[in-house]
Design an enzyme around this catalytic site. Structure first.
Site, short mmCIF file in Angstrom:
data_model
loop_
_atom_site.label_atom_id
_atom_site.label_comp_id
_atom_site.label_asym_id
_atom_site.label_seq_id
_atom_site.Cartn_x
_atom_site.Cartn_y
_atom_site.Cartn_z
N ASP A 99 0.84 -1.21 0.00
CA ASP A 99 0.00 0.00 0.00
C ASP A 99 0.87 1.25 0.00
O ASP A 99 2.06 1.21 0.31
CB ASP A 99 -0.94 0.01 1.21
CG ASP A 99 -2.11 0.97 1.04
OD1 ASP A 99 -2.27 1.54 -0.07
OD2 ASP A 99 -2.87 1.17 2.01
N LYS A 100 0.21 2.34 -0.35
CA LYS A 100 0.83 3.68 -0.31
C LYS A 100 -0.11 4.56 0.50
O LYS A 100 -1.33 4.43 0.40
CB LYS A 100 1.00 4.18 -1.75
CG LYS A 100 1.29 5.67 -1.88
CD LYS A 100 0.01 6.44 -2.17
CE LYS A 100 0.21 7.92 -1.96
NZ LYS A 100 -1.08 8.66 -1.93
N HIS A 101 0.45 5.47 1.30
CA HIS A 101 -0.40 6.41 2.05
C HIS A 101 0.30 7.77 2.09
O HIS A 101 1.52 7.85 2.15
CB HIS A 101 -0.63 5.90 3.48
CG HIS A 101 -1.83 6.50 4.14
ND1 HIS A 101 -3.09 5.93 4.07
CD2 HIS A 101 -1.98 7.63 4.88
CE1 HIS A 101 -3.95 6.67 4.75
NE2 HIS A 101 -3.30 7.72 5.25
N SER A 102 -0.50 8.80 2.04
CA SER A 102 0.06 10.15 2.08
C SER A 102 -0.38 10.85 3.36
O SER A 102 -1.45 10.55 3.89
CB SER A 102 -0.44 10.93 0.86
OG SER A 102 -0.36 12.31 1.09
N THR A 139 -9.14 10.79 0.02
CA THR A 139 -9.38 9.84 -1.07
C THR A 139 -10.82 9.30 -1.05
O THR A 139 -11.46 9.17 -2.10
CB THR A 139 -8.38 8.67 -0.95
OG1 THR A 139 -7.07 9.22 -1.01
CG2 THR A 139 -8.54 7.65 -2.06
N ARG A 187 -10.49 14.82 15.09
CA ARG A 187 -9.31 15.67 14.82
C ARG A 187 -9.61 16.65 13.70
O ARG A 187 -9.16 17.80 13.72
CB ARG A 187 -8.10 14.79 14.45
CG ARG A 187 -7.52 14.05 15.65
CD ARG A 187 -6.54 12.99 15.20
NE ARG A 187 -5.44 13.54 14.44
CZ ARG A 187 -4.87 12.93 13.39
NH1 ARG A 187 -5.29 11.76 12.97
NH2 ARG A 187 -3.88 13.50 12.76
N SER A 202 -2.47 7.26 13.68
CA SER A 202 -3.59 7.17 12.74
C SER A 202 -3.18 6.40 11.48
O SER A 202 -3.84 5.44 11.07
CB SER A 202 -4.04 8.60 12.37
OG SER A 202 -4.90 8.58 11.27
N LYS A 207 -2.35 1.05 8.38
CA LYS A 207 -1.47 0.33 7.45
C LYS A 207 -1.03 -1.01 8.04
O LYS A 207 -1.00 -2.01 7.33
CB LYS A 207 -0.24 1.19 7.09
CG LYS A 207 -0.58 2.52 6.41
CD LYS A 207 -1.32 2.37 5.10
CE LYS A 207 -2.76 2.85 5.15
NZ LYS A 207 -3.45 2.82 3.86
N1 URA Z 1 -3.75 10.44 6.94
C1 URA Z 1 -4.23 9.69 7.96
O1 URA Z 1 -4.75 8.59 7.75
N2 URA Z 1 -4.12 10.17 9.21
C2 URA Z 1 -3.56 11.35 9.49
O2 URA Z 1 -3.48 11.71 10.63
C3 URA Z 1 -3.06 12.13 8.42
C4 URA Z 1 -3.17 11.66 7.14
#
Ligand code: URA
Length: 460
Positions: A99-102, A139, A187, A202, A207
């Site tokens: 996976d990729k996450h930003s 997303t 948040r 988070s 992930k």
């Molecule tokens: N993406 C997330 O899933 N959590 C965050 O706190 C910031 C970006």
């Protein structure tokens, strides 16, 4: 039922605690124990701890921070608040899960392109993404702007889709990381996003809960990022990498610039359209395309433990062909149709949903010249004010509002070349954000030498 074996059950720890004492302890700068964090997380998931106390703890964490050990306790409690995926089963066989996450930004839309690119490479992507957070878009909200699409998949549907077609766009739900579902939403509306421990917990609870073997993180710095400075982005990236690697997941981190929006659009439907155009092989959004290819190719090589430059180049070129020959778009359609999209609405001929119920207005600079810098966060806030983000947790967003044809740093503006266009529900809405948008662009004389920075600063 094949999916039964791939869930690891949640761990709910019902411990007696006084929520305000835990808040007080953190407020006064003391570290919280594993038991306290675990009990607090269980309480917020079961609803025994109300939102106002959860929000107070978030603010205390925001100001007092957390040690790496505390952060790991929070992350673990969040991950164990729901089921987790474990793909080491007969059915998953030798498949590779990635996976990729930003960390998020304005116009940051690469996940929509990266997931099909990875599937085209034969990799499997159980992507649990997020909604809008603070001034940034999410997303899930982008995908759900497509008629019929749902990202609220049950664990059974999610795993079945990943195993049969190679990937799915999922969300935090009441079953998967429910703690992040609640904390993320709070948040978003309590100004407690920009906290390294909260971001680490988070992102990494989602992930690591996905059960993947390799992860690429896109950590943003700059005027539209949560971290702001490169140093803070680096600190965040290193913290997430350490947590991931310690859990046996291969992690690489790209530090990338969010000193201007990514691509030419910001806003849900507009961004989906921009991604579709890239997957149709058009070159309308060079930076989005390039970043998607770089992140996806790096992740594919990481997952296959290929570290030489020649392999990377081959992977990059194969992925580029997937964009140009329509393979990635076909996979994107397949994934979204599986998640409820009416196939017709994704096709070239019928994209009326993209236009929605908005009017389009040009935004002109006060003087002609060249863009030297952009206060990107303010563009994200303008979008939020137009209805593209949430001010309260239960707000409905308007997916059709947004900014398009956004000028980039170094480009020229004058009375015939607007800074961008605004899609707004009404002219009054447009008027209410016009000045904020104009002021977000810093325009200098055309003769001034404007330095354009690299999109990818470095890799960790
Ligand atoms: N993406 C997330 O899933 N959590 C965050 O706190 C910031 C970006």
């Amino acid at each position: 039922m094949p999916t039964k074996t791939i869930f690891v059950k949640p761990i709910i720890k019902e411990v007696l605690l006084i929520p305000q004492e835990i808040i007080r302890k953190k407020r006064n700068g003391h570290p919280l124990s594993e038991q306290e964090l675990s009990a607090f997380v269980s309480g917020l998931v079961t609803g025994k701890i109300p939102d106002y106390q959860v929000s107070a703890l978030l603010m205390a964490i925001y100001f007092q921070g957390m040690s790496p050990v505390e952060t790991s306790f929070l992350l673990k409690a969040m991950m164990e608040s729901g089921i987790r995926f474990d793909w080491k089963t007969k059915e998953a066989g030798s498949k590779i899960f990635v996976d990729k996450h930003s960390t998020g930004g304005v116009g940051d839309k690469t996940s929509l392109i990266i997931l099909p690119l990875l599937i085209a490479e034969g990799l499997n992507v159980p992507m649990i993404a997020g909604r809008g957070l603070g001034h940034t878009g999410g997303t899930l909200d982008k995908l759900e702007s497509i008629p019929g699409v749902s990202t609220q998949l049950s664990p059974e549907t999610f795993t079945q889709q990943v195993l049969t077609i190679g990937g799915a766009f999922g969300a935090q739900t009441l079953e998967f990381v429910p703690a992040d579902k609640k904390l993320y939403a709070l948040r978003d509306v309590t100004s407690t996003v920009e906290s390294i421990p909260l971001i680490v917990a988070s992102i990494m609870s989602k992930k690591l809960g996905e059960g993947i073997g390799a992860l690429v993180l896109d950590v943003k710095f700059g005027s539209g990022s949560f971290m702001g400075s490169l140093d803070r982005a680096e600190e965040l990236g290193k913290a997430m990498k350490a947590v991931g690697m310690a859990s046996g997941c291969l992690v690489e981190v790209a530090l990338t610039s969010m000193n201007q929006p990514l691509g030419r659009t910001a806003g849900h439907t507009l961004e989906v359209l921009e991604c579709i155009e890239i997957m149709e092989g058009k070159n309308t959004s060079q930076d989005t395309k390039e970043l998607s290819l770089q992140l996806a190719a790096r992740l594919a090589c990481l997952a296959r433990k290929q570290s030489d430059a020649a392999e990377f180049q081959k992977t990059y070129e194969r992925m580029n062909r997937s964009l140009e020959d329509g393979t990635a778009l076909e996979i994107f359609h397949k994934v979204l149709v599986k998640q409820g999209a009416q196939s017709q609405s994704l096709k070239l001929v019928d994209r009326s949903w993209i236009d929605g119920e908005t009017q389009k207005f040009p935004v002109f600079a006060k003087t002609k010249g060249k863009i030297q810098s952009i206060e990107t966060r303010n563009l994200g806030l303008a979008l939020l004010e137009l209805g593209g983000g949430r001010k309260k947790t239960d707000d409905k967003i308007n997916p059709c509002v947004g900014l398009s044809q956004i000028l980039k740093i170094g480009e020229a503006t004058d009375s015939s070349q607007p800074l961008c266009f605004v899609n707004a529900a009404t002219e009054a809405d447009f008027e209410s954000v016009r000045d904020k948008i104009v002021d977000a662009f810093f325009v200098v004389d055309e003769k001034v030498n404007v330095k354009c920075e690299d999109l990818i600063h470095s890799w960790l």
